[in-house]
Design a protein around this motif. Structure first.
Motif, PDB file in Angstrom:
ATOM      1  N   ILE A1580      37.340  33.564  55.061  1.00  0.00           N
ATOM      2  CA  ILE A1580      35.923  33.196  55.215  1.00  0.00           C
ATOM      3  C   ILE A1580      35.169  34.300  55.954  1.00  0.00           C
ATOM      4  N   GLY A1581      35.803  34.852  57.002  1.00  0.00           N
ATOM      5  CA  GLY A1581      35.145  35.901  57.788  1.00  0.00           C
ATOM      6  C   GLY A1581      34.797  37.101  56.929  1.00  0.00           C
ATOM      7  N   PHE A1582      35.777  37.575  56.147  1.00  0.00           N
ATOM      8  CA  PHE A1582      35.519  38.751  55.305  1.00  0.00           C
ATOM      9  C   PHE A1582      34.519  38.430  54.188  1.00  0.00           C
ATOM     10  N   LEU A1583      34.599  37.175  53.673  1.00  0.00           N
ATOM     11  CA  LEU A1583      33.643  36.764  52.640  1.00  0.00           C
ATOM     12  C   LEU A1583      32.218  36.855  53.184  1.00  0.00           C
ATOM     13  N   LEU A1584      32.024  36.340  54.387  1.00  0.00           N
ATOM     14  CA  LEU A1584      30.695  36.388  55.015  1.00  0.00           C
ATOM     15  C   LEU A1584      30.295  37.824  55.337  1.00  0.00           C
ATOM     16  N   GLY A1585      31.252  38.594  55.820  1.00  0.00           N
ATOM     17  CA  GLY A1585      30.933  39.966  56.214  1.00  0.00           C
ATOM     18  C   GLY A1585      30.524  40.832  55.049  1.00  0.00           C
ATOM     19  N   ASN A1586      31.038  40.525  53.858  1.00  0.00           N
ATOM     20  CA  ASN A1586      30.759  41.369  52.684  1.00  0.00           C
ATOM     21  C   ASN A1586      29.650  40.796  51.769  1.00  0.00           C
ATOM     22  N   LEU A1587      29.149  39.612  52.096  1.00  0.00           N
ATOM     23  CA  LEU A1587      28.197  38.915  51.206  1.00  0.00           C
ATOM     24  C   LEU A1587      26.776  39.466  51.384  1.00  0.00           C
ATOM     25  N   GLN A1588      26.158  39.795  50.238  1.00  0.00           N
ATOM     26  CA  GLN A1588      24.757  40.225  50.301  1.00  0.00           C
ATOM     27  C   GLN A1588      23.860  39.000  50.501  1.00  0.00           C
ATOM     28  N   GLU A1589      22.649  39.291  50.959  1.00  0.00           N
ATOM     29  CA  GLU A1589      21.713  38.221  51.322  1.00  0.00           C
ATOM     30  C   GLU A1589      21.485  37.251  50.167  1.00  0.00           C
ATOM     31  N   GLU A1590      21.372  37.824  48.926  1.00  0.00           N
ATOM     32  CA  GLU A1590      21.009  36.963  47.793  1.00  0.00           C
ATOM     33  C   GLU A1590      22.091  35.953  47.420  1.00  0.00           C
ATOM     34  N   HIS A1591      23.349  36.227  47.849  1.00  0.00           N
ATOM     35  CA  HIS A1591      24.450  35.322  47.475  1.00  0.00           C
ATOM     36  C   HIS A1591      24.669  34.187  48.468  1.00  0.00           C
ATOM     37  N   PHE A1592      23.964  34.213  49.586  1.00  0.00           N
ATOM     38  CA  PHE A1592      24.220  33.175  50.594  1.00  0.00           C
ATOM     39  C   PHE A1592      23.857  31.776  50.076  1.00  0.00           C
TER      40      PHE A1592
END
Length: 1627
Positions: A1580-1592
């Motif tokens: 989850i941490g890496f997913l959040l760290g690599n996620l661009q704004e539009e995918h949130f």
């Protein structure tokens, strides 16, 4: 990402900031800092709000948050908005001052924030702080502390504010009532003063260069007045020290006149602090600052304080310095700086003070004074110049101190004085003497192991220091050369300086060489002008004696010789050429020698030769006579060094040889004899050698002087002895007589050969013989030595009979006592040799000795010689005797042994019969088997000489029985293989002699030659070869000769004597006994039938004491020899031995394997018995408990044990290989029936036999494989530890599997016949045997070799039949076997596809499967089979199977989890291209990814496999490449990096599935395994760290946040760490 999510996460982190686990705490801080660096304003706002909303938060929690704020501010101060900075300043100020009480951790953390901000925003900080630093109000403690710290961290920013701050602070000082406030004000003033001084010192860098010291002087003085006037006297020591430090720093800023006014009060006040405080460094530092300031301004009142100052400083410098405690070292250095400052200002007073203190005898006082004196000599050279003589005079007092610690300080002062020109002045020689005296210190004598003083100075340490100092004075202080040369020569001769000889010589060599090279006049010494120097003669003697003992006194030999060479022209001008030629070779000898390797006698002879040549070269009788006279007087200086004194006596003897003044010679002899200490043995020897050497040139005069001395009052016990020997009235007359007797011996030895013979009777023996009846031991020893020397002298002159003494019996008794008195473990004197030679000469004389007298005499002499240590062993020195050198010892041993042989021959001559021979041999017999080589060698050598002499002397008049021949041969023949070569050859000589003696007694003539017996002489040549096999062959050949010549009635005695030889002290001889025994039994064993039972019993007993392996084997051969003649009797006896067989019975069984015929018969019988007999019976456990246990039947067990032992014999290979299939099958089935079976009870003891039933069968099988030379099978089984597994119930199946695997891989051709032999056992009534055979067959199917050997159908049919076996374990093994076909014969899989799928399906649905073992095997088997099945056979079942195995992915059973994941991977090829299969893969992808950190490594391995093979189905080229590149079994996976990269590709390639993925991951937050929960948090941490704004928008952040907050409270700290780390990526 919503701001609320970041806030929630930050809030959770703030809540967890005081986690009980330190690693979690650390990660929480890191994550907060990470968030703070990314969004400093927001996170700082959160931290502020958190603190504001939780006013009652525990202090430790507040501290963590404040520390986080400080870190964020420290690294992001340029990015934080100005309003936020101001609110932070306000918050920190409020946190710091909220509590009126001082709470250090909390308020310090807040203060640190202000200091961090103050590095950039000093004006804002000062605005805030000065609001809380109002005139007339006492500020908060930490407000003042913050100002102090700011002045340190931002000097240029703070100093401009200090004038105003000081102005505000001054009134506050009087308001401070509590010590902590006084402390913080004092500390601040100290910091302020230091900052101002730093600012003023760097004005060129300062923002305002107009600032001057007087800007602050008035405020500083006002503060000083309060601190000094009021606070310095506080009761609190911490406050006093801080005030003192501040006062010291403030002095440099005070106006000069103000400081001058304060000095009379200030210095006494600071000095008084020493008594009140334990920490002195701060006080000394402050005092040093005050003195520096006072001296810098030229204070006039400082002198008035000098007395008090010096007294206190002296106390400080006397305090011990602990080098492990830095503050004490710093204090010491500050005190010495104070002394230096005062010495430059008040030199006279300071020097007088220090010198007066030297008179104080207190150790610590003196040491301190000496330390100061050395410091002043080195650091204030010009000031000390006119005080040198005064210092020289004053140093004498501490030089007399007995303390080594003080002496060490004195040496350090002397070293400093030497480098500054003190030693050339009058009185300097006393300092040199002091150094030399302490170069001569003895080693420290420690009486106990008490804890040592850490400052202790041992004698060794002090001596080493003085050695180095003397060397430095010699080599580095050039102007000292004339002070040291030649005065150092004085110290060479007094005995108290002997331990300083080496450093003295080295220094004199350096000085002498330098002067000689530079041709300085002072090199030549005028001994008449120089006071106190020893004469050239004494120097020569002293240095020669030193050289004679080169390794004594710290190795003074070589330096003494080198110095002698340097001094040559000063000793005598004529010696230079001779010594330049003769001394260097002597020095080379010493360089190449050690204490052990130097031949002392030869070395002393070389030195005596050098002396003799020197005296001949000097050729000056007056000089030589003076040397003799002075050397005689010098003798007494060596009274405590007798070895050296003895050598000096010899030097004196050599000198007297060169003296031509006969009167002087007599006078010196008289002095030597009178002055000698006759009670000491070493000195008696020395005197005798001196007199003997003198006799070489002065025989007449020497004899006359000895006779005169013999008649003098020295031999009368009357008062007149006082007149002659003065103070020697305590010397016993007998000791003086002993000296005289030794003198006569030495005279005989050293006198000219042409003159001595005529003098022996009339002068020497006449004087000695009157002492023969003495009872004094010393005189007896002297008599024997003297007689020996006389005999040596006579033998060198003439070859004729020695002197005959009339009192034979009396002399024998006396001499026998002499031998008895000798130490049994030592041969140092020729007493034994001389006495036995005398006995040999006396024996033929009448009257003859009685039998008892003769036996006693032989016993004493034989034991006295044989028990001696080997001649190579160096005995220790004693006070009584000199140690003999190796050559003397060797000659003495040789003479002693020869004398014994002559004595024994003289006894045999009296009774040349077998009984007479036995009467002598009985004294030697026990020594033949001694454990010591030297004792056996002596015994056998003496026996050989004795038998040869007996044979030569033998005259047979009647036919006599040589009744002891068998016993003698039994004793001597094993010695032919003794490890000692001399013993072997002598033993062969003995046997040769014995057999010829037998021939003589049988009536053969003297000249008869027997070819057989003479062949022994040819065998003798072989004995030189140490190869054991050669020796034993020789013994065998020897036995053949003996057996031909040995009468039948002697055979039994020989055989049983050889049984004794089996346990000889020498292994070689034990082996020889066995060789001789077996050879005898082969040749003549047929006639010993009635002795076979007794012989077996004796052999069984002997085996228990035989440790030598070869001998044990030979005993086995003995058993085999007997068995080959009486097989049935031997087998019956061995089978009925109690179980477990002891090792000796086992060895007897093993021996039977050596004969193929015997072995074949036994093997056939064992196989037959094991097949038909019940392997075990069921017995009730006990009356109390129900249930039964399996107990082995005795007969099959005994057979198995015997079979195991028999197969251990390598010779059993041929029959074992011939019957291999039957033996292998029999033992495998026997093993299956033995697992978990108990041993039976012993019929005699009724105790259960201590034997592992299955272990015996396993061992037998293992040995069988070795005999069949299946080395690769053995190697594999050993590597896999199969043998341990196969014999235990829990691991038996594993063991059988490993056995089958090894056989299939490395013994394929043997399998058809083995399978044929094993098949009947599958229908056996014993379940355990069916399990074993099924396990074996199951594993065989794992290998292609069964197809090659056309066994596949047989094995598959058997497995199909076993599927319905009533035993669950058999069914499981059958399923396993069917699955194994995929590995062993994949090409056959589709042939049996229908049967295989049916079997696996039923296996997966098995209900009677409590441990899910059949299910597991079915899944594993299907996984293997799927690889080779055609797609058409499986395609319709793929999704069905997938759905069936999905629940198993999270099974708590590791093996099932592993098998299901593996099976999933193998299903992938059947779903390729199918959308429905791709969906299934994505369904389980998260599960597979998280199980990459599964606690079970096999599950991890299975995950890697499945993900690699499923990679192409996933639908992403990058993910496919990642899986195939990184997920290899042999590669370690960095999980964090892997997941980090993977999440990037998941986001890129499957944005639409992000919602599904993150929901799947969140489900694992509740996983059973902490590792998986931690992995989920990382995902989850890496997913959040690599996620661009539009995918949130795809993520449910609320659920994620809630889940991570939950994980942050997980019981496992690893999970909490990963949750905190994940939270750090919420930016």
């Amino acid at each position: 990402m919503e701001e609320t999510d970041v806030e929630q996460v930050t809030l959770a982190l703030l809540d967890a900031a005081t986690d009980k686990d330190p690693e979690v705490q650390e990660q929480v801080r890191k994550s907060m800092l990470t968030l703070g660096k990314q969004q400093p304003d927001r996170v700082l706002a959160m931290c502020q709000d958190y603190l504001l909303k939780h006013p009652k938060l525990v202090v430790s929690h507040r501290v963590v948050i404040l520390q986080t704020i400080e870190l964020i501010v420290g690294c992001r101060i340029d990015e934080i908005s100005s309003p936020r900075i101001k609110s932070i300043i306000s918050l920190a100020s409020d946190e710091m001052t909220r509590s009126k009480e001082v709470i250090p951790d909390w308020q310090q953390a807040a203060s640190n924030i202000l200091v961090a901000v103050g590095n950039k925003y000093i004006n804002d900080i000062m605005e805030e702080i000065l609001c809380k630093f109002q005139p007339g109000l006492l500020p908060h403690y930490f407000v003042v502390q913050t100002l102090a710290n700011l002045s340190d961290s931002n000097v240029y920013g703070m100093v401009p504010f200090l004038n105003a701050i000081l102005g505000t602070m001054l009134p506050m000082l009087s308001m401070a009532k509590h010590d902590n406030m006084k402390w913080v004000f004092s500390s601040a003033l100290c910091h302020f003063s230091n900052s101002i001084l730093e600012y003023l010192a760097n004005l060129d860098k300062a923002p305002d260069p107009t600032v001057r010291k007087d800007t602050f002087s008035s405020e500083i003085f006002a503060a000083f007045d309060i601190l000094f006037g009021n606070w310095l006297q506080s009761r609190e020591s911490k406050l006093r020290l801080t005030v003192a430090e501040a006062v010291g720093s403030m002095c440099h800023l005070m106006a000069s006149e103000k400081l001058e006014e304060q000095i009379p009060k200030l210095i006494p006040a600071i000095l008084s602090l020493y008594k009140k405080n334990n920490e002195h460094y701060v006080i000394s530092k402050s005092l040093c600052l005050v003195l520096d300031a006072s001296v810098s301004m030229g204070s006039r009142v400082l002198e008035t304080q000098l007395d008090g100052l010096l007294l206190v400083l002296h106390l400080q410098v006397c305090a011990p310095v602990e080098y492990s405690n830095p503050p004490t070292v710093k204090n010491h250095n500050e005190v010495l700086r104070c002394f230096s400052l005062l010495a430059n200002f008040f030199p006279d007073r300071l020097v007088m003070f220090v010198l007066q203190k030297l008179d104080n005898s207190n150790e610590r006082n003196r040491m301190g004074s000496l330390v100061v004196l050395r410091h002043l000599i080195n650091s204030t050279t010009s000031t000390m110049e006119n005080k040198k003589l005064l210092i020289l005079a004053s140093i004498r007092q501490p030089m007399a101190d007995q303390s080594n610690k003080v002496k060490k300080c004195v040496v350090q002062v002397i070293s400093a004085m030497a480098h500054h020109g003190y030693l050339e002045l009058e009185g300097g020689e006393l300092l040199v003497r002091f150094i030399v005296q302490h170069c001569a210190l003895p080693d420290t004598y420690r009486r106990s192991h008490r804890p040592t003083d850490p400052e202790e100075v041992t004698n060794e340490a002090l001596r080493s220091m003085c050695d180095n100092t003397l060397h430095l004075l010699t080599t580095t202080v050039g102007r000292l050369a004339d002070v040291l040369w030649p005065k150092l020569l004085y110290y060479l001769t007094p005995s108290q300086y002997s331990n300083a000889t080496t450093p003295l010589c080295k220094s004199l060599i350096v000085l002498g060489n330098k002067k000689k090279t530079n041709q300085e006049i002072s090199f030549n010494i005028d001994f008449t002008q120089e006071v106190n120097l020893p004469s050239p003669q004494i120097l020569l003697v002293r240095l020669l004696v030193n050289a004679a003992f080169p390794f004594s006194s710290r190795g003074h030999g070589a330096p003494s010789l080198s110095l002698l060479q340097i001094l040559s022209v000063n000793i005598h001008p004529k010696t230079e050429t001779l010594w330049e030629k003769d001394i260097p070779p002597l020095l080379s000898t010493l360089e190449e020698s050690t204490t052990e390797s130097l031949d002392e006698k030869q070395w002393e002879e070389k030195l005596l030769m050098l002396l003799s040549k020197t005296l001949a070269t000097i050729d000056d009788d007056k000089w030589v006579c003076q040397l003799a006279a002075e050397a005689t007087r010098y003798l007494s200086t060596y009274n405590n060094a007798l070895e050296e004194k003895s050598f000096l006596y010899r030097c004196l003897g050599v000198t007297l040889q060169q003296c031509f003044n006969k009167e002087l010679v007599k006078k010196q002899l008289q002095e030597i004899l009178l002055a000698a200490r006759h009670y000491d043995a070493v000195e008696r020897e020395g005197v005798a050698m001196a007199v003997g050497l003198c006799a070489n040139s002065h025989l007449e005069g020497t004899l006359a002087k000895l006779e005169e001395f013999g008649k003098s009052d020295a031999f009368k016990k009357s008062p007149s002895i006082f007149n002659i020997l003065k103070e020697r009235n305590d010397v016993e007359v007998e000791k003086v007589k002993s000296t005289l007797i030794l003198c006569y011996g030495q005279v005989a030895l050293n006198a000219p050969r042409e003159k001595i013979l005529t003098r022996i009777d009339q002068d020497i023996l006449r004087c000695i013989s009157k002492h023969f009846n003495t009872k004094d031991l010393t005189m007896k020893l002297s008599l024997i030595q003297s007689v020996g020397l006389i005999a040596k002298a006579i033998s060198e002159c003439v070859k004729k009979q020695g002197y005959v003494f009339s009192r034979k019996q009396e002399l024998i008794t006396v001499m026998l006592d002499f031998i008895k008195a000798e130490p049994a473990d030592l041969l140092r004197t020729p007493v034994r040799h001389l006495v036995m030679t005398t006995f040999a000469n006396l024996m033929p004389l009448d009257p003859a000795l009685s039998e008892n007298e003769s036996s006693d005499l032989l016993k004493v002499c034989v034991n006295g010689v044989f028990s001696l240590p080997p001649e190579t062993r160096t005995p220790e020195k004693t006070k009584e005797e000199e140690t003999l050198d190796p050559k003397q010892r060797k000659a003495l041993y040789k003479d002693t042994l020869a004398a014994l042989q002559e004595l024994l021959k003289s006894v045999l001559v009296k009774d040349p019969t077998p009984d007479g021979l036995q009467s002598v041999f009985k004294h030697i017999e026990s020594w033949l088997s001694s454990g010591h080589d030297h004792e056996r060698e002596r015994a056998v050598t003496v026996t050989a000489h004795m038998l040869a002499f007996y044979l030569d002397s033998l005259t047979v008049k009647n036919m006599v029985s040589f009744h002891n021949l068998g016993a003698l041969l039994g004793r001597l023949s094993p010695r032919c293989s003794d490890p000692c070569p001399a013993v072997r050859t002598a033993a062969m000589d003995c046997i040769h002699s014995l057999l010829y003696i037998q021939l003589r007694y049988e009536g053969f003539s003297l000249d008869y030659k027997d070819d057989g017996v003479d062949s022994l002489l040819l065998l003798k040549d072989r004995l030189d070869n140490p190869d054991p096999s050669v020796l034993y062959k020789t013994c065998s050949d020897l036995t053949k000769v003996m057996s031909k010549r040995l009468p039948q009635e002697q055979l039994t005695a020989l055989v049983f004597m050889l049984f004794e030889g089996l346990v000889d002290s020498q292994p070689n001889c034990c082996r020889a006994s066995s060789v001789i025994l077996n050879t005898l039994l082969k040749n003549r064993g047929g006639g010993l039938q009635e002795l076979v039972p007794e012989m077996l019993e004796v052999l069984h007993v002997r085996l228990q004491n035989i440790t030598e392996e070869q001998v044990r084997v030979a005993v086995g051969q003995t058993v085999l020899i007997l068995a080959s003649q009486h097989l049935q009797a031997v087998i019956n006896a061995l089978v009925n031995k109690p179980l477990p067989y002891d090792s000796w019975t086992g060895e007897m069984w093993m021996a039977l394997g050596a004969d193929p015929l015997v072995a074949s018969q036994i093997l056939g019988m064992v196989i037959e018995k094991l097949l038909i007999m019940a392997p075990y019976v069921d017995q009730r456990e006990s009356m109390m408990r129900g249930g039964t246990k399996k107990v082995a039947t005795s007969q099959p067990l005994a057979m198995t044990c015997g079979l195991k032992e028999l197969l251990l014999n390598g010779q059993s290979q041929e029959p074992a290989v011939g019957m291999f299939p039957q033996l292998f099958s029999c033992l495998t089935v026997r093993l299956g029936a033995s697992v978990g079976v108990s041993a039976p009870k012993d019929n005699n003891t009724k105790q259960t036999a201590c034997i592992h039933v299955a272990g015996v069968a396993a061992d037998a099988l293992r040995i069988l494989l070795a005999r069949a030379q299946l080395d690769e099978v053995m190697k594999r089984l050993d590597e896999d530890k199969a043998w341990d597994a196969i014999k235990e119930p829990n691991t038996h199946i594993t063991g059988v599997t490993l056995l089958a695997r090894a056989m299939a891989k490395h013994a394929g051709p043997r399998l058809p016949s083995i399978v044929e032999c094993l098949c009947p056992s599958l229908n056996n009534i014993y379940e355990c045997q069916r399990v074993t055979v099924t396990a074996f067959f199951s594993e065989l199917l794992n290998h292609h070799v069964v197809t090659e050997l056309m066994l596949i159908d047989v094995l598959m049919n058997n497995m199909m039949e076993r599927i319905s076996d009533p035993c669950c374990t058999v069914r499981m093994l059958a399923v396993r076997g069917l699955g194994n076909i995929a590995v062993g014969s994949p090409e056959k899989v589709n042939k049996y596809a229908k049967e295989l799928l049916a079997a696996m399906s039923s296996g997966m649905e098995e209900r009677d499967d409590p441990g899910k073992l059949i299910t597991l095997e079915a899944m594993s088997g299907l996984s293997k089979v799927l690889v080779y099945l055609d797609k058409k056979n499986v395609q319709m079942l793929v999704v069905y199977i997938f759905m069936k195995i999905k629940p198993f992915l999270e099974s708590e059973n590791d093996e099932i989890r592993c098998a299901s994941i593996h099976l999933m991977g193998n299903l992938s090829k059947f779903g390729s291209g199918e959308q429905v299969f791709k969906d299934q893969i994505h369904n389980v992808l998260v599960s597979l990814l998280l199980h990459l950190v599964d606690p079970n490594p096999q599950v991890v391995k299975a995950c890697k496999f499945s993900m690699r093979v499923c990679a192409p189905v996933v639908g992403s080229e990058q993910i496919t490449a990642m899986f195939q590149n990184h997920l290899h079994d042999e590669k370690s996976l960095h999980y964090g990096e892997f997941i980090n990269d993977l999440t990037k590709y998941l986001i890129q390639d499957f944005p639409g599935m992000l919602n599904f993925y993150h929901i799947s991951v969140i489900q694992f937050f509740k996983s059973t395994w902490a590792e998986v929960r931690a992995g989920a948090a990382m995902f989850i941490g890496f997913l959040l760290g690599n996620l661009q704004e539009e995918h949130f928008s795809h993520l449910n952040m609320g659920t994620i946040t809630k889940g991570l907050v939950m994980l942050l409270q997980d019981p496992d700290p690893v999970v909490r760490v990963k949750a905190a780390e994940a939270m750090g990526r919420f930016h």
